[in-house]
Motif scaffolding. Structure first.
Motif, PDB file in Angstrom:
ATOM      1  N   LEU A  59      27.558  42.248  59.613  1.00  0.00           N
ATOM      2  CA  LEU A  59      28.574  43.298  59.670  1.00  0.00           C
ATOM      3  C   LEU A  59      29.941  42.643  59.501  1.00  0.00           C
ATOM      4  O   LEU A  59      30.194  41.593  60.084  1.00  0.00           O
ATOM      5  N   GLY A  60      30.788  43.241  58.694  1.00  0.00           N
ATOM      6  CA  GLY A  60      32.101  42.628  58.480  1.00  0.00           C
ATOM      7  C   GLY A  60      32.953  43.440  57.528  1.00  0.00           C
ATOM      8  O   GLY A  60      32.610  44.574  57.177  1.00  0.00           O
ATOM      9  N   TYR A  61      34.044  42.824  57.111  1.00  0.00           N
ATOM     10  CA  TYR A  61      35.045  43.530  56.308  1.00  0.00           C
ATOM     11  C   TYR A  61      35.211  42.895  54.930  1.00  0.00           C
ATOM     12  O   TYR A  61      36.242  42.286  54.646  1.00  0.00           O
ATOM     13  N   PRO A  62      34.202  43.037  54.055  1.00  0.00           N
ATOM     14  CA  PRO A  62      34.325  42.448  52.714  1.00  0.00           C
ATOM     15  C   PRO A  62      35.509  43.051  51.956  1.00  0.00           C
ATOM     16  O   PRO A  62      35.749  44.261  52.053  1.00  0.00           O
ATOM     17  N   GLY A  63      36.234  42.206  51.227  1.00  0.00           N
ATOM     18  CA  GLY A  63      37.505  42.635  50.648  1.00  0.00           C
ATOM     19  C   GLY A  63      37.390  43.496  49.413  1.00  0.00           C
ATOM     20  O   GLY A  63      37.838  44.647  49.397  1.00  0.00           O
ATOM     21  N   ARG A  64      36.806  42.947  48.364  1.00  0.00           N
ATOM     22  CA  ARG A  64      36.930  43.639  47.097  1.00  0.00           C
ATOM     23  C   ARG A  64      35.813  43.184  46.159  1.00  0.00           C
ATOM     24  O   ARG A  64      35.594  41.983  45.999  1.00  0.00           O
ATOM     25  N   THR A  65      35.106  44.140  45.562  1.00  0.00           N
ATOM     26  CA  THR A  65      34.141  43.783  44.520  1.00  0.00           C
ATOM     27  C   THR A  65      34.391  44.653  43.298  1.00  0.00           C
ATOM     28  O   THR A  65      35.108  45.662  43.379  1.00  0.00           O
ATOM     29  N   TYR A  66      33.827  44.258  42.161  1.00  0.00           N
ATOM     30  CA  TYR A  66      34.091  44.940  40.893  1.00  0.00           C
ATOM     31  C   TYR A  66      32.779  45.193  40.168  1.00  0.00           C
ATOM     32  O   TYR A  66      32.655  44.968  38.981  1.00  0.00           O
ATOM     33  N   ARG A  67      31.764  45.616  40.922  1.00  0.00           N
ATOM     34  CA  ARG A  67      30.464  45.906  40.349  1.00  0.00           C
ATOM     35  C   ARG A  67      30.577  47.105  39.413  1.00  0.00           C
ATOM     36  O   ARG A  67      31.276  48.065  39.725  1.00  0.00           O
ATOM     37  N   HIS A  68      29.820  47.053  38.351  1.00  0.00           N
ATOM     38  CA  HIS A  68      29.764  48.158  37.410  1.00  0.00           C
ATOM     39  C   HIS A  68      31.129  48.542  36.870  1.00  0.00           C
ATOM     40  O   HIS A  68      31.355  49.691  36.501  1.00  0.00           O
ATOM     41  N   GLN A  69      32.063  47.587  36.857  1.00  0.00           N
ATOM     42  CA  GLN A  69      33.261  47.791  36.057  1.00  0.00           C
ATOM     43  C   GLN A  69      32.804  47.855  34.596  1.00  0.00           C
ATOM     44  O   GLN A  69      31.705  47.416  34.256  1.00  0.00           O
ATOM     45  N   THR A  70      33.644  48.374  33.744  1.00  0.00           N
ATOM     46  CA  THR A  70      33.263  48.453  32.334  1.00  0.00           C
ATOM     47  C   THR A  70      33.245  47.059  31.708  1.00  0.00           C
ATOM     48  O   THR A  70      33.860  46.126  32.222  1.00  0.00           O
ATOM     49  N   SER A  71      32.560  46.963  30.575  1.00  0.00           N
ATOM     50  CA  SER A  71      32.526  45.706  29.824  1.00  0.00           C
ATOM     51  C   SER A  71      33.930  45.314  29.389  1.00  0.00           C
ATOM     52  O   SER A  71      34.242  44.137  29.231  1.00  0.00           O
ATOM     53  N   TYR A  72      34.815  46.309  29.233  1.00  0.00           N
ATOM     54  CA  TYR A  72      36.183  46.025  28.768  1.00  0.00           C
ATOM     55  C   TYR A  72      36.946  45.268  29.842  1.00  0.00           C
ATOM     56  O   TYR A  72      37.670  44.318  29.569  1.00  0.00           O
ATOM     57  N   TYR A  73      36.777  45.723  31.079  1.00  0.00           N
ATOM     58  CA  TYR A  73      37.402  45.025  32.208  1.00  0.00           C
ATOM     59  C   TYR A  73      36.870  43.596  32.286  1.00  0.00           C
ATOM     60  O   TYR A  73      37.645  42.640  32.397  1.00  0.00           O
ATOM     61  N   LEU A  74      35.552  43.455  32.235  1.00  0.00           N
ATOM     62  CA  LEU A  74      34.948  42.123  32.363  1.00  0.00           C
ATOM     63  C   LEU A  74      35.416  41.196  31.242  1.00  0.00           C
ATOM     64  O   LEU A  74      35.718  40.030  31.472  1.00  0.00           O
ATOM     65  N   ALA A  75      35.475  41.733  30.022  1.00  0.00           N
ATOM     66  CA  ALA A  75      35.898  40.911  28.889  1.00  0.00           C
ATOM     67  C   ALA A  75      37.348  40.463  29.067  1.00  0.00           C
ATOM     68  O   ALA A  75      37.711  39.323  28.773  1.00  0.00           O
ATOM     69  N   TYR A  76      38.183  41.371  29.586  1.00  0.00           N
ATOM     70  CA  TYR A  76      39.585  41.003  29.835  1.00  0.00           C
ATOM     71  C   TYR A  76      39.651  39.877  30.863  1.00  0.00           C
ATOM     72  O   TYR A  76      40.368  38.888  30.682  1.00  0.00           O
ATOM     73  N   GLU A  77      38.898  40.007  31.936  1.00  0.00           N
ATOM     74  CA  GLU A  77      38.882  38.984  32.974  1.00  0.00           C
ATOM     75  C   GLU A  77      38.390  37.657  32.408  1.00  0.00           C
ATOM     76  O   GLU A  77      38.939  36.604  32.689  1.00  0.00           O
ATOM     77  N   GLU A  78      37.313  37.731  31.619  1.00  0.00           N
ATOM     78  CA  GLU A  78      36.690  36.513  31.108  1.00  0.00           C
ATOM     79  C   GLU A  78      37.545  35.841  30.047  1.00  0.00           C
ATOM     80  O   GLU A  78      37.654  34.610  30.006  1.00  0.00           O
ATOM     81  N   GLN A  79      38.161  36.639  29.196  1.00  0.00           N
ATOM     82  CA  GLN A  79      38.897  36.040  28.079  1.00  0.00           C
ATOM     83  C   GLN A  79      40.344  35.713  28.404  1.00  0.00           C
ATOM     84  O   GLN A  79      40.901  34.766  27.875  1.00  0.00           O
ATOM     85  N   TYR A  80      40.958  36.507  29.266  1.00  0.00           N
ATOM     86  CA  TYR A  80      42.387  36.316  29.488  1.00  0.00           C
ATOM     87  C   TYR A  80      42.741  35.880  30.902  1.00  0.00           C
ATOM     88  O   TYR A  80      43.201  34.787  31.116  1.00  0.00           O
ATOM     89  N   ARG A  81      42.508  36.775  31.860  1.00  0.00           N
ATOM     90  CA  ARG A  81      43.105  36.523  33.164  1.00  0.00           C
ATOM     91  C   ARG A  81      42.531  35.293  33.880  1.00  0.00           C
ATOM     92  O   ARG A  81      43.280  34.382  34.258  1.00  0.00           O
ATOM     93  N   MET A  82      41.204  35.236  34.035  1.00  0.00           N
ATOM     94  CA  MET A  82      40.650  34.143  34.835  1.00  0.00           C
ATOM     95  C   MET A  82      40.879  32.762  34.222  1.00  0.00           C
ATOM     96  O   MET A  82      41.288  31.842  34.933  1.00  0.00           O
ATOM     97  N   PRO A  83      40.623  32.577  32.911  1.00  0.00           N
ATOM     98  CA  PRO A  83      40.887  31.229  32.375  1.00  0.00           C
ATOM     99  C   PRO A  83      42.371  30.846  32.463  1.00  0.00           C
ATOM    100  O   PRO A  83      42.690  29.695  32.736  1.00  0.00           O
ATOM    101  N   TYR A  84      43.255  31.819  32.270  1.00  0.00           N
ATOM    102  CA  TYR A  84      44.688  31.518  32.372  1.00  0.00           C
ATOM    103  C   TYR A  84      45.033  31.032  33.772  1.00  0.00           C
ATOM    104  O   TYR A  84      45.662  29.991  33.947  1.00  0.00           O
ATOM    105  N   ILE A  85      44.602  31.778  34.783  1.00  0.00           N
ATOM    106  CA  ILE A  85      44.921  31.423  36.175  1.00  0.00           C
ATOM    107  C   ILE A  85      44.235  30.108  36.562  1.00  0.00           C
ATOM    108  O   ILE A  85      44.846  29.227  37.189  1.00  0.00           O
ATOM    109  N   ALA A  86      42.957  29.965  36.178  1.00  0.00           N
ATOM    110  CA  ALA A  86      42.220  28.748  36.567  1.00  0.00           C
ATOM    111  C   ALA A  86      42.891  27.515  35.959  1.00  0.00           C
ATOM    112  O   ALA A  86      43.092  26.500  36.641  1.00  0.00           O
ATOM    113  N   ASP A  87      43.268  27.601  34.685  1.00  0.00           N
ATOM    114  CA  ASP A  87      43.902  26.444  34.032  1.00  0.00           C
ATOM    115  C   ASP A  87      45.280  26.158  34.626  1.00  0.00           C
ATOM    116  O   ASP A  87      45.635  25.004  34.859  1.00  0.00           O
TER     117      ASP A  87
END
Lengths: 714, 714
Positions: A270-298
């Protein structure tokens, strides 16, 4: 570690997408407490009445669960003793330490209750009631409203309902959360205790054993636990910290089971999980994969290596950067784990195929088509637009983000100085004050490198995604020489490098500021309208996506003919599973319980693997007490299980089939971070410190047997 | 990868220390072929007559084993087809490539024998006879000889015996190797075929899959194999490369078994392991652990990151550094593995306890005490002296080593320029020519950083370990400014930066050179006497240690009442074991056969994980042919086993109980590199590419089914 990661992208906060709940996916899901009856937990392995977990009409297990702000925790005694993670109390321990009493390094034990020291910045919140207010909220929406108008109407109604309830429930905390976008809203009524104190904290060499190296890693050997205590006023009501306060008596506390768990055992959390993005659209996932996450990680990787480089010859500088490096590295590793998982599972491709099926279903019926026909297409268009200017927006975020309540360490702004300048420019109108953290982090050589980095990032943006303010500052000469010249000029002339200069600039009108002739303030002034435009664009996108998301949930439920349950949103949830190893890669199997022998294998003489001598001695003597695993003559340290957790679940109690506490959840395995986007039975694994390690350390290393007694462990 | 690592420390070449051979240690040992009869291989699992492996009076398996210089290999057809590792033919493939025909990237297949291209620099040597010449060699030693005199006498006798045998055996290669220090010497008679050609080489993306990342790593997925062919003159005798040459018909070739092996199967390996240091004294191990290995590992790390940094913006520069980075990284990872293992096993401490027992045994008998009483003490003194000036010697090695036949990439000299200058200074007397490799590697910006690094290393040596030549050059001003000034001066003035300048300086007398006023040549001239002194010191140590080592072997054999077998010394050896997984760490188990699914898990679009499209397609189609593992519908890729191998074993055939080829050995697991110092049943694991992967790739990707036919695989 499962700290709640602050997301600065506004759109995220408005998007709640959901996932499939079916009988096969027995171990998947962060279930809202109000939905437990649908679960048949008995069949899964629970050995107590599900009603004893949550009973709207009586006292139940959930009243032992504590939200301590970004982390979860639980009561383990009738006197308000709380068990949570070491990393959840880290800042409070740091704040309580002085150069003479270094509780972070040495640990802290209050010999008596009177010795318990204040845990600054911490509160303990207990969720007591949940009310479905969906109808009330949605009554504010009228057909034909524009998306942005609709969003505003919902927001206003939520504020109104909250205010009303708050007035009716003095002393309570009221919050309304959107569970399914545009569908369901729940009011959470809770009590927040403001006097929280440190009771027992192990030394950092235990509580943070493995440090950044081991973060998100299984097999794990971190003793990531601490004991704190909630206090109330003498009247038993929430009160500010005061000597006269008394320990809080919770309505319910968890029974600690010193026998722990075995491989294959049923467990739940039992707890307070913050945020998940299950079943977001493929467009959201592609944006995260191609732009946001690699930019921030690098960018984080660059920031970390720059700070490490600067800190190497100077311990004081290294300490100054410590917390910032930790936060950046935590996010970087999380994103890299996600990126690896997305690529391995071909997540975008998979999601695309699901959407093709959904579209077919929509198109097959003229009525459905009329309502939902263009939902996916419209969503795609929004992400297309976002992608077309993704680098522009990301670099603008890196330049400066305002207003912000976040410490600099968690911010996407790379340059503290530009951020301060932006605050200065806004301060004339809004009287925003820069936080103490912004100034404390300031280190001129680092700041010079950071500033040059963001200017260079902006200078190398493709045509059509240029940031006008930077173009102006550089007079469209993007050569390295000119950037160096510009950086030199800014650092030679700006008044903001010193606290005095900053103080003198704050609150000045734009006209007064422009008279200063400060090149940094000039840049910030040029950036402000761009940032305002970006905020507006994001608000519009967010409103549109919120509406589209509601339609999508609708039609997906019809298409799949299944119930949906909401994504995590920092509200109280239950997840369950089994103690279980996994195979993260070919020819590799990781078993689900680590041992003290593993701690010793990793032990070295320096951070983060410097096990305290007393633990080494106890290991040598095989003094494992009642916690010994007899078959291997060893001590269990950490446990792995296939329950479904995310950031915010840190500190959550791991419970056995009888609802007894057997561990403290604190992380996921690296490969599991992908479960923020898609649950995967093979990879999704969470990590707890084993209660046997907690009790053994508390008793044998901490010499705090009295805490075990208080918990009723004999 | 198991390339033979060239060790520049002269002492090593004179030290052969040995380890215990007992019935319990069933899987430990690199056995000299002449000792096989002592092994009882049948009881271990061998299903053929041990005499069929080596029969001094007839044709046996060992005639199928090929020494290709730093690597091992085996004949797999009657027409001289040889199977070895991709990394063993790497240089030859590189040499055969042009920008138009990039065999490294694309792979190489000779459609007919006429298309087989020359493998430059490669020879194929087959050991045919072994003669024990211990008595002959040791007859040169007389009582009372000083160690250095004794060493020289043995060396002279070995040279004499070699020359005599060579004269009696025209066309043969004769070499006498010391097996046990001061005890036993074996003459190896072999034939060396000088015309070797490439038959089939997979693309680098297969043969080097995983690159540096995966080097020394299990689970492994590298298709590290290649086919080459030995040719003879039309008369069947060794000949230089010529069109008229014909394929060599070996007296014996290995049968290839396309069914591979299973977990638990008995396996054995024949090959040419390079060098081990088992049962060296604790003093040697402590020196390696405290001084040499960390120094080299850290320096290599610096060199690698410097070259990577310089190569990042310029692909041509990166390519120039490629081979050097590879060699440095290989050594660095090997040493770090060893250091981790030594610390984990507390090897020095363990060895110290063994020595305490031995000393007690020696002291218990007055006669033993008279002969062996001070052997350990004397050994300790030599290492004490080495340790007291360890940093001096290591930095002097880093400055420049001459004479050297090694390419710059394998040298410990950090600065090519100082090395060239040293060669120039010596060239007046000795006419040494710098190798082409030294010039090819030259890159001024890198060289400037390297030069500054070694000068800084020398400048920061502790008092008492200073290098006089550098002190003189810096005029005892060790500030960073002065070092920069000095580096600038050297680079402004030296003639050696250009090939012309270098050519003009070569062969000049010392007087002529000093007239040039070249600061670099002046430094080299000052370094030369120091290097000569170091060579002399090392020769003396080496001779003393050689004598002490002989005494130590003697008394240890008595103490342990057991036979010793010699450390690896690049002569033909057999090792055996079982296909077996292991647990490298707490809660982790690695199974012993990897699969194509694992290749796919690692596959990305870029080096070193860019699997060729055809392999991806075959995987998608599950087209595994006869090599399919039916239970998991997958293709085996690599095999792990607990046989005892080291550098030089690369390319060795992995054979099953019937002596059939089932894989090609190419590496050890990271944790296993410690077995150069101590065999450890739990950690020592070696890695082969599975024959099923070799055959599948050759057939399905390489379209070279005709090679399978030639090997008799139907």
């Amino acid at each position: 570690m499962e700290l709640l990661m602050h997301r600065r992208v506004a759109l995220a906060s408005a998007l709640f997408v959901c996932f499939l709940l079916g009988p096969v996916a027995g171990d998947e899901g962060m279930y809202p407490i109000t939905e437990l009856s649908k679960l048949n937990l008995k069949a899964k392995g629970l050995k107590i009445d599900p009603a004893s977990i949550y009973n709207p009409k009586g006292i139940s297990l959930i009243e032992a669960i504590v939200n301590i702000g970004g982390c979860s925790a639980s009561f383990v005694s009738n006197d308000g003793l709380i068990l949570t993670n070491h990393h959840c109390v880290f800042s409070a321990v740091q704040a309580a330490s002085t150069p003479e009493r270094d509780y972070l390094t040495d640990g802290f034990l209050a010999a008596t209750r009177a010795d318990e020291v204040r845990a600054r910045g911490m509160t303990a919140q207990i969720t007591e009631q949940m009310r479905n207010v969906s109808a009330d909220v949605l009554s504010a929406v009228r057909d034909g409203m524009e998306p942005i108008e609709r969003s505003k109407a919902i927001e206003a109604r939520i504020a109104e309902l909250t205010k009303k309830a708050q007035a009716e429930l003095p002393g309570k905390t009221v919050r309304i959360s959107e569970m399914l976008a545009g569908q369901s809203y729940v009011m959470f009524i809770s009590t927040t205790y403001r006097d929280v104190r440190l009771a027992y904290v192990p030394p950092r060499s235990i509580g943070e054993f493995g440090g950044e190296d081991d973060n998100w890693v299984w097999p794990r050997h971190t003793g990531d636990f601490s004991f704190i205590r909630a206090y109330t006023g003498p009247d038993g009501k929430p009160a500010d910290h005061a000597p006269a306060n008394v320990p809080y008596h919770p309505r319910r506390f968890l029974k600690v089971n010193p026998n722990g768990v075995n491989e294959g055992d049923f467990i739940f959390i039992l707890g307070y999980p913050g945020r998940t993005y299950r079943h977001q659209t493929s467009y959201y996932l592609a944006y995260e994969e191609q732009y946001r996450m690699p930019y921030i990680a690098d960018l984080n990787a660059w920031r970390i290596s720059t700070m490490e480089e600067l800190g190497r010859p100077d311990r004081a500088v290294a300490l100054k950067f410590d917390a910032r490096v930790k936060t950046l590295a935590n996010t970087m590793k999380n994103y890299r784990g996600k990126l690896a998982g997305m690529s391995r599972l071909r997540l975008v491709e998979q999601r695309r195929q699901e959407e093709a099926g959904l579209q077919k279903y929509i198109d097959a019926d003229p009525q459905r088509r009329a309502i939902y026909g263009t939902v996916l297409e419209q969503t795609r268009k929004i992400y297309d637009e976002m992608s077309s200017r993704a680098r522009y927006e990301l670099v603008l975020d890196s330049l400066a983000q305002v207003p912000t309540s976040l410490p600099a360490s968690a911010s996407q702004s790379v340059s503290t100085l530009v951020r301060l300048a932006t605050i200065v420019v806004e301060s004339g109108a809004e009287k925003v004050k820069p936080s103490a953290a912004s100034l404390a982090d300031f280190h001129e050589p680092a700041e010079r490198l950071f500033f040059k980095k963001v200017i260079t990032l902006a200078a190398t943006l493709p045509e059509g995604q240029r940031i006008k303010a930077v173009d102006t500052a550089l007079r469209r000469d993007y050569s390295d020489e000119n950037i160096n010249r510009y950086v030199d000029e800014v650092f030679a002339k700006t008044v903001l490098r010193t606290p005095e200069g900053l103080a003198s600039a704050l609150g000045k009108t734009p006209a007064e500021l422009s008279k200063l002739g400060d090149p940094l303030i000039a840049l910030a002034a040029d950036l402000l309208p761009l940032q305002q435009e970006l905020r507006d664009v994001r608000a519009r996108r967010s409103a549109e996506l919120s509406k589209l998301s509601a339609l999508l949930v609708d039609v997906k439920q019809k298409y799949l003919q299944k119930d949906f349950i909401p994504d995590a949103n920092s509200t109280l949830r239950l997840t369950y599973g089994r103690v279980r190893g996994y195979s993260p890669a070919d020819a590799t199997y990781l078993s689900p319980i680590t041992t003290l022998t593993g701690v010793m294998q990793k032990t070295r003489d320096d951070y983060p693997y410097a096990t305290p001598q007393i633990v080494r001695d106890l290991y040598q003597a095989k003094d494992f007490g009642r916690y010994r695993l007899p078959k291997i003559n060893d001590l269990p340290v950490a446990v792995l299980y296939d329950a479904d957790t995310t950031g915010g679940n840190s500190g959550s109690p791991l419970m056995n089939a009888k609802g007894e506490l057997v561990g403290v959840n604190f992380d996921r395995a690296w490969g599991a971070t992908i479960n923020d986007y898609a649950w995967n039975e093979a990879y999704s694994r969470s990590i707890a410190v084993d209660i046997r390690y907690v009790l053994w350390l508390t008793e044998k290393m901490g010499k705090a047997a009295f805490l075990l007694q208080e918990m009723g462990v004999k």
